[in-house]
Design an enzyme around this catalytic site. Sequence first.
Site, PDB file in Angstrom:
ATOM      1  N   GLU A  58       0.865  -1.175   0.000  1.00  0.00           N
ATOM      2  CA  GLU A  58       0.000   0.000   0.000  1.00  0.00           C
ATOM      3  C   GLU A  58       0.900   1.221   0.000  1.00  0.00           C
ATOM      4  O   GLU A  58       1.629   1.463   0.975  1.00  0.00           O
ATOM      5  CB  GLU A  58      -0.922   0.044   1.234  1.00  0.00           C
ATOM      6  CG  GLU A  58      -1.868   1.236   1.149  1.00  0.00           C
ATOM      7  CD  GLU A  58      -2.570   1.609   2.453  1.00  0.00           C
ATOM      8  OE1 GLU A  58      -3.291   2.618   2.436  1.00  0.00           O
ATOM      9  OE2 GLU A  58      -2.377   0.913   3.473  1.00  0.00           O
ATOM     10  N   ASP A  83       5.236   4.656   3.467  1.00  0.00           N
ATOM     11  CA  ASP A  83       5.003   6.098   3.587  1.00  0.00           C
ATOM     12  C   ASP A  83       6.303   6.719   4.091  1.00  0.00           C
ATOM     13  O   ASP A  83       7.155   6.037   4.645  1.00  0.00           O
ATOM     14  CB  ASP A  83       3.854   6.397   4.564  1.00  0.00           C
ATOM     15  CG  ASP A  83       3.194   7.752   4.303  1.00  0.00           C
ATOM     16  OD1 ASP A  83       2.059   7.776   3.783  1.00  0.00           O
ATOM     17  OD2 ASP A  83       3.831   8.792   4.599  1.00  0.00           O
ATOM     18  N   ASP A 132      -1.712  12.238  -2.412  1.00  0.00           N
ATOM     19  CA  ASP A 132      -1.765  13.687  -2.617  1.00  0.00           C
ATOM     20  C   ASP A 132      -1.944  13.956  -4.116  1.00  0.00           C
ATOM     21  O   ASP A 132      -1.214  13.378  -4.923  1.00  0.00           O
ATOM     22  CB  ASP A 132      -0.460  14.330  -2.138  1.00  0.00           C
ATOM     23  CG  ASP A 132      -0.249  14.112  -0.649  1.00  0.00           C
ATOM     24  OD1 ASP A 132      -1.127  14.502   0.134  1.00  0.00           O
ATOM     25  OD2 ASP A 132       0.788  13.523  -0.276  1.00  0.00           O
ATOM     26  N   ASP A 168     -10.490  10.666  -4.348  1.00  0.00           N
ATOM     27  CA  ASP A 168     -11.681  11.521  -4.400  1.00  0.00           C
ATOM     28  C   ASP A 168     -11.446  12.643  -5.408  1.00  0.00           C
ATOM     29  O   ASP A 168     -12.370  13.372  -5.724  1.00  0.00           O
ATOM     30  CB  ASP A 168     -11.902  12.193  -3.043  1.00  0.00           C
ATOM     31  CG  ASP A 168     -10.765  13.158  -2.759  1.00  0.00           C
ATOM     32  OD1 ASP A 168      -9.606  12.689  -2.685  1.00  0.00           O
ATOM     33  OD2 ASP A 168     -11.008  14.377  -2.689  1.00  0.00           O
TER      34      ASP A 168
HETATM   35  C1  LIG Z   1      -3.350  12.286   1.681  1.00  0.00           C
HETATM   36  S1  LIG Z   1      -2.362  11.180   2.592  1.00  0.00           S
HETATM   37  C2  LIG Z   1      -3.252   9.640   2.412  1.00  0.00           C
HETATM   38  C3  LIG Z   1      -2.913   8.651   3.485  1.00  0.00           C
HETATM   39  C4  LIG Z   1      -3.748   7.356   3.468  1.00  0.00           C
HETATM   40  N1  LIG Z   1      -3.538   6.611   2.248  1.00  0.00           N
HETATM   41  C5  LIG Z   1      -5.212   7.616   3.685  1.00  0.00           C
HETATM   42  O1  LIG Z   1      -5.994   7.448   2.752  1.00  0.00           O
HETATM   43  O2  LIG Z   1      -5.576   8.001   4.816  1.00  0.00           O
HETATM   44  C6  LIG Z   1      -0.997  10.958   1.509  1.00  0.00           C
HETATM   45  C7  LIG Z   1       0.187  10.258   2.134  1.00  0.00           C
HETATM   46  O3  LIG Z   1       1.161  10.056   1.123  1.00  0.00           O
HETATM   47  C8  LIG Z   1       2.455  10.201   1.679  1.00  0.00           C
HETATM   48  N2  LIG Z   1       3.351  10.507   0.549  1.00  0.00           N
HETATM   49  C9  LIG Z   1       3.130  11.415  -0.430  1.00  0.00           C
HETATM   50  N3  LIG Z   1       4.125  11.394  -1.337  1.00  0.00           N
HETATM   51  C10 LIG Z   1       4.997  10.430  -0.910  1.00  0.00           C
HETATM   52  C11 LIG Z   1       6.203   9.910  -1.424  1.00  0.00           C
HETATM   53  N4  LIG Z   1       6.726  10.364  -2.563  1.00  0.00           N
HETATM   54  N5  LIG Z   1       6.824   8.926  -0.748  1.00  0.00           N
HETATM   55  C12 LIG Z   1       6.295   8.440   0.427  1.00  0.00           C
HETATM   56  N6  LIG Z   1       5.143   8.900   0.958  1.00  0.00           N
HETATM   57  C13 LIG Z   1       4.489   9.870   0.297  1.00  0.00           C
HETATM   58  C14 LIG Z   1       2.295  11.303   2.701  1.00  0.00           C
HETATM   59  O4  LIG Z   1       3.306  11.232   3.677  1.00  0.00           O
HETATM   60  C15 LIG Z   1       0.897  11.012   3.246  1.00  0.00           C
HETATM   61  O5  LIG Z   1       0.930  10.205   4.407  1.00  0.00           O
END
Ligand SMILES: C[S@@+](CC[C@H](N)C(=O)[O-])C[C@H]1O[C@@H](n2cnc3c(N)ncnc32)[C@H](O)[C@@H]1O
Length: 231
Positions: A58, A83, A132, A168
Amino acid sequence: MARRNKLKKFNDLLSFSNVYENYDPTDPKLMASETEEVDLKGKWKSDHFKNDNPLVLELACGRGEYSLALARTNPSINYIGVDIKGARIWQGATIANEENLDNVAFLRTRIEQIGLFFEKGEVDEIWITFPDPFLRNSKANRRLTSMQFLNRYKEILKSNGIIHLKTDDPTLYEFSQEQFAECPFVEVLYDRDDIYSQPLDFDELIHKTYYEKQHLEKKRKIKYIKVKLSK
Ligand SMILES: C[S@@+](CC[C@H](N)C(=O)[O-])C[C@H]1O[C@@H](n2cnc3c(N)ncnc32)[C@H](O)[C@@H]1O
């Protein structure tokens, strides 16, 4: 989050047997504890999970809710949440430890480096849950469904491996549709722009992460695309 609280979580992570961290993005070595370095590339099943079950990642797992939910319902599949944010991984890893879920582990690294930690064809499936969206076009190559990332996933996924995207965000959704359509080694298997407008076609879509719950409260439509990688 208070700095002291965050530091405690970072410290805890090093004592968790289900968390691995990378500090040097040029080196495949992972820290399994404060002092123990391991190289798990090609060896996650044998050296960490101690079985030969399928391996599912994931990506951008945040607190790892999707990995935990899938792991509870599929005990004979291994899950790894990836993450970069240690405090979020701490939450998922803590729950996995409390529930004795030994088919979930966590990897703290940037997803850009994913090829350092998995062997060619080592991974069966990838879930990308509410990544993101990086809405500015200048940042489009940071989107986890951009061609650069698809090429990285191709390196570690087995032939006919599956990628699931839940989002979303309309911009990320349309961008992903375009990238998948353009990519010569991707075949789209399923695509819905509002999965809850009808009975779910797949049980595994029922799980809701922290971000998904927030989006649903704001009445946003949840989109899902499932693709297969052929080589
Ligand atoms: C909007 S959050 C979504 C978290 C989870 N999937 C949820 O739905 O609750 C996006 C996550 O992506 C991680 N993230 C974004 N770009 C990343 C990257 N290049 N490498 C590792 N983590 C990343 C951020 O640290 C963050 O925890």
